[in-house]
Design an enzyme around this catalytic site. Structure first.
Site, mmCIF file in Angstrom:
data_model
loop_
_atom_site.group_PDB
_atom_site.id
_atom_site.type_symbol
_atom_site.label_atom_id
_atom_site.label_comp_id
_atom_site.label_asym_id
_atom_site.label_seq_id
_atom_site.Cartn_x
_atom_site.Cartn_y
_atom_site.Cartn_z
ATOM 1 C CG HIS A 28 -2.144 -0.894 0.979
ATOM 2 N ND1 HIS A 28 -3.404 -0.587 1.421
ATOM 3 C CD2 HIS A 28 -2.264 -2.075 0.342
ATOM 4 C CE1 HIS A 28 -4.251 -1.548 1.073
ATOM 5 N NE2 HIS A 28 -3.571 -2.476 0.431
ATOM 6 C CB VAL B 186 -0.566 5.508 -2.169
ATOM 7 C CG1 VAL B 186 -1.107 6.918 -2.027
ATOM 8 C CG2 VAL B 186 -1.686 4.512 -2.407
ATOM 9 C CG ASP C 243 6.599 8.205 0.085
ATOM 10 O OD1 ASP C 243 5.746 7.331 0.427
ATOM 11 O OD2 ASP C 243 6.267 9.354 -0.249
ATOM 12 C CB SER D 53 3.532 8.689 2.072
ATOM 13 O OG SER D 53 3.208 7.689 1.134
ATOM 14 N N PRO E 205 -5.736 -1.427 -5.826
ATOM 15 C CG PRO E 205 -4.732 -3.530 -5.841
ATOM 16 C CD PRO E 205 -4.469 -2.102 -5.495
ATOM 17 C CG ASP F 209 -3.197 -20.589 1.887
ATOM 18 O OD1 ASP F 209 -4.026 -21.529 1.827
ATOM 19 O OD2 ASP F 209 -1.973 -20.757 1.749
ATOM 20 C CG ASP G 260 2.642 -22.437 1.231
ATOM 21 O OD1 ASP G 260 1.772 -21.596 0.901
ATOM 22 O OD2 ASP G 260 2.395 -23.360 2.018
HETATM 23 C C1 HEM Z 1 -3.724 -7.718 -6.892
HETATM 24 C C2 HEM Z 1 -4.490 -6.858 -6.273
HETATM 25 C C3 HEM Z 1 -4.789 -6.931 -4.797
HETATM 26 C C4 HEM Z 1 -5.999 -6.756 -4.244
HETATM 27 C C5 HEM Z 1 -7.295 -6.454 -4.967
HETATM 28 C C6 HEM Z 1 -5.846 -6.942 -2.825
HETATM 29 C C7 HEM Z 1 -6.860 -6.832 -1.901
HETATM 30 C C8 HEM Z 1 -6.792 -7.215 -0.597
HETATM 31 C C9 HEM Z 1 -7.889 -7.231 0.332
HETATM 32 C C10 HEM Z 1 -9.318 -6.788 0.010
HETATM 33 C C11 HEM Z 1 -7.422 -7.715 1.503
HETATM 34 C C12 HEM Z 1 -8.228 -7.921 2.788
HETATM 35 C C13 HEM Z 1 -8.191 -6.679 3.616
HETATM 36 C C14 HEM Z 1 -9.096 -6.759 4.802
HETATM 37 O O1 HEM Z 1 -10.287 -6.995 4.633
HETATM 38 O O2 HEM Z 1 -8.606 -6.582 5.929
HETATM 39 C C15 HEM Z 1 -6.022 -7.989 1.333
HETATM 40 C C16 HEM Z 1 -5.197 -8.498 2.306
HETATM 41 C C17 HEM Z 1 -3.841 -8.673 2.136
HETATM 42 N N1 HEM Z 1 -3.095 -8.303 1.046
HETATM 43 FE FE1 HEM Z 1 -3.814 -7.811 -0.746
HETATM 44 N N2 HEM Z 1 -4.544 -7.217 -2.554
HETATM 45 C C18 HEM Z 1 -3.850 -7.212 -3.722
HETATM 46 C C19 HEM Z 1 -2.486 -7.390 -3.873
HETATM 47 C C20 HEM Z 1 -1.617 -7.546 -2.817
HETATM 48 C C21 HEM Z 1 -0.175 -7.459 -2.925
HETATM 49 C C22 HEM Z 1 0.576 -7.119 -4.210
HETATM 50 C C23 HEM Z 1 0.324 -7.683 -1.681
HETATM 51 C C24 HEM Z 1 1.748 -7.685 -1.218
HETATM 52 C C25 HEM Z 1 2.768 -7.932 -1.993
HETATM 53 C C26 HEM Z 1 -0.806 -7.960 -0.822
HETATM 54 C C27 HEM Z 1 -0.704 -8.326 0.494
HETATM 55 C C28 HEM Z 1 -1.794 -8.598 1.303
HETATM 56 C C29 HEM Z 1 -1.682 -9.222 2.607
HETATM 57 C C30 HEM Z 1 -0.417 -9.758 3.246
HETATM 58 C C31 HEM Z 1 -2.976 -9.248 3.141
HETATM 59 C C32 HEM Z 1 -3.384 -9.747 4.524
HETATM 60 C C33 HEM Z 1 -3.367 -8.575 5.478
HETATM 61 C C34 HEM Z 1 -3.601 -8.931 6.929
HETATM 62 O O3 HEM Z 1 -3.870 -10.078 7.269
HETATM 63 O O4 HEM Z 1 -3.505 -8.012 7.753
HETATM 64 N N3 HEM Z 1 -1.961 -7.827 -1.537
HETATM 65 N N4 HEM Z 1 -5.648 -7.667 0.027
#
Ligand code: HEM
Ligand SMILES: *[C@@H]1O[C@H](CO)[C@@H](O)[C@H](O)[C@H]1NC(C)=O
Ligand SMILES: *[C@@H]1O[C@H](CO)[C@@H](O)[C@H](O)[C@H]1NC(C)=O
Length: 325
Positions: A64, A68, A72, A74, A163, A245, A253
């Site tokens: 994030h 954005v 940095d 931010s 996204p 997952d 993994d």
């Molecule tokens: C491809 C587009 C992506 C979308 C649409 C997306 C969307 C989301 C959403 C909706 C959540 C759940 C947030 C919540 O309800 O608390 C989430 C969690 C998460 N995202 Fe993504 N994400 C994307 C890509 C990524 C990328 C590129 C990364 C890191 C390299 C990432 C890392 C994570 C992690 C680690 C969580 C779990 C957070 C937690 O348990 O606190 N995501 N993501």
């Protein structure tokens, strides 16, 4: 022009381009704070052992931040008027443990006299991200360093830069392409969803009311949908969160991709990577070969770490990661 000079000149140009575009080096703190990696690692490891959320919280924070205004830090700035990036609804679900990890690691670095105020919060976040990935069973890789911290953070700048979980391949691809990230990078980085949680409201429409009453998203595995319905009933507590997952939620993994092959992707933006025939072969490739996934993830997160990097007068080394100097 002399024809013999041409290959030489183009080589020179390539060299200049590659050094100026990166401006980051793995040994950036070699002279100013030579032990920075081990200091950060010790602090992150201690926090990780206290709570697993440290890992997904930090990894998502890095993503994030970079999308954005660039990498940095931010996203870590906090203002009394509540108009910083972190106050945007898209960032409000960022886990507090991610922020806390950076703040604790920064404090550890600053406790070492020679290192005080020498290491940026943006770099600490990049190192902490690598450390949580590796502590969770993922790859260990050299982190490029030398980012400065930004002085600007606004709630409005988040809009349209992150996204949405209902995005499909075309929208995801376009958003990642803006930062120089390919389709393979997008799929490798989405593998971050091999750890961590999502709140029910991000996918509830897929299991309860897909397009019409009581339907399930046809791209979702029916058994998976039924178990999700139990964990996320219609009038669910909004604080309820489900593992992204369902199989190995605390292991970094390639299970994420194996889940997608079985319709066990939690978000639309996850499952579409398998449903869409343009990206399915990459999902299959990562599902079949964990080593290939790890390599691709390292390549992609290294590229992600170069997005919008600030140097020179564009930034500063913050004393307190939550406030500009
Ligand atoms: C491809 C587009 C992506 C979308 C649409 C997306 C969307 C989301 C959403 C909706 C959540 C759940 C947030 C919540 O309800 O608390 C989430 C969690 C998460 N995202 Fe993504 N994400 C994307 C890509 C990524 C990328 C590129 C990364 C890191 C390299 C990432 C890392 C994570 C992690 C680690 C969580 C779990 C957070 C937690 O348990 O606190 N995501 N993501
Ligand atoms: C909120 O506070 C920050 C830091 O004090 C300042 O830079 C920013 O302009 C303020 N934003 C608004 C909308 O008042
Ligand atoms: C898996 O990927 C790695 C790295 O790309 C490659 O060296 C290896 O040969 C692959 N293994 C199989 C069984 O295809």
């Amino acid at each position: 022009m002399n024809a013999h000079l041409l290959p030489l000149l183009s080589l020179l140009l390539l060299l200049i381009l590659s050094t100026t575009s990166a401006q980051l080096r793995v040994d950036h703190y070699r002279k100013t704070c030579p032990n920075v990696e081990s200091i950060v690692h010790a602090a992150v490891k201690q926090k990780f052992e206290q709570t697993f959320t440290t890992a997904p919280g930090t990894l998502r924070l890095f993503f994030h931040d970079c999308f954005v205004r660039g990498c940095d830090a931010s996203v870590i700035l906090a203002f009394r008027n509540h108009s910083a990036e972190k106050d945007n609804p898209d960032d409000m679900s960022l886990a507090g443990d991610g922020f806390d990890t950076v703040i604790k690691a920064k404090a550890a670095v600053d406790r070492v006299a020679g290192c005080r105020n020498k290491v940026s919060c943006a770099d600490i976040l990049a190192m902490a991200t690598r450390d949580v990935v590796s502590l969770s069973g993922g790859p260990y890789y050299g982190v490029e360093l030398g980012r400065l911290d930004g002085r600007v953070s606004t709630k409005t700048s988040v809009r349209k830069h992150l996204p949405h979980p209902d995005f499909k391949v075309d929208q995801l691809k376009a958003m990642f392409a803006k930062h120089g990230l390919s389709l393979t990078d997008l799929i490798a980085l989405s593998g971050a969803h091999t750890i961590g949680f999502s709140h029910c409201n991000r996918f509830n429409h897929r299991i309860h009311n897909f397009k019409s009453k009581n339907r399930i998203d046809p791209t979702m595995n029916v058994d998976y949908a039924m178990s999700l319905r139990k964990q996320c009933p219609k009038n669910v507590d909004p604080r309820n969160a489900i593992t992204l997952d369902p199989t190995t939620p605390q292991r970094f993994d390639n299970m994420y991709y194996k889940n997608l092959q079985q319709g066990r992707g939690l978000l639309t933006s996850d499952q579409c990577l398998f449903t869409d025939t343009r990206t399915r072969h990459i999902v299959n490739f990562f599902a079949a070969n964990n080593t290939a996934f790890k390599h691709a993830f390292v390549d992609a997160i290294t590229k992600l770490g170069r997005v919008g990097v600030k140097t020179g007068t564009q930034g500063e080394i913050r004393r307190d990661c939550t406030a500009v100097n």
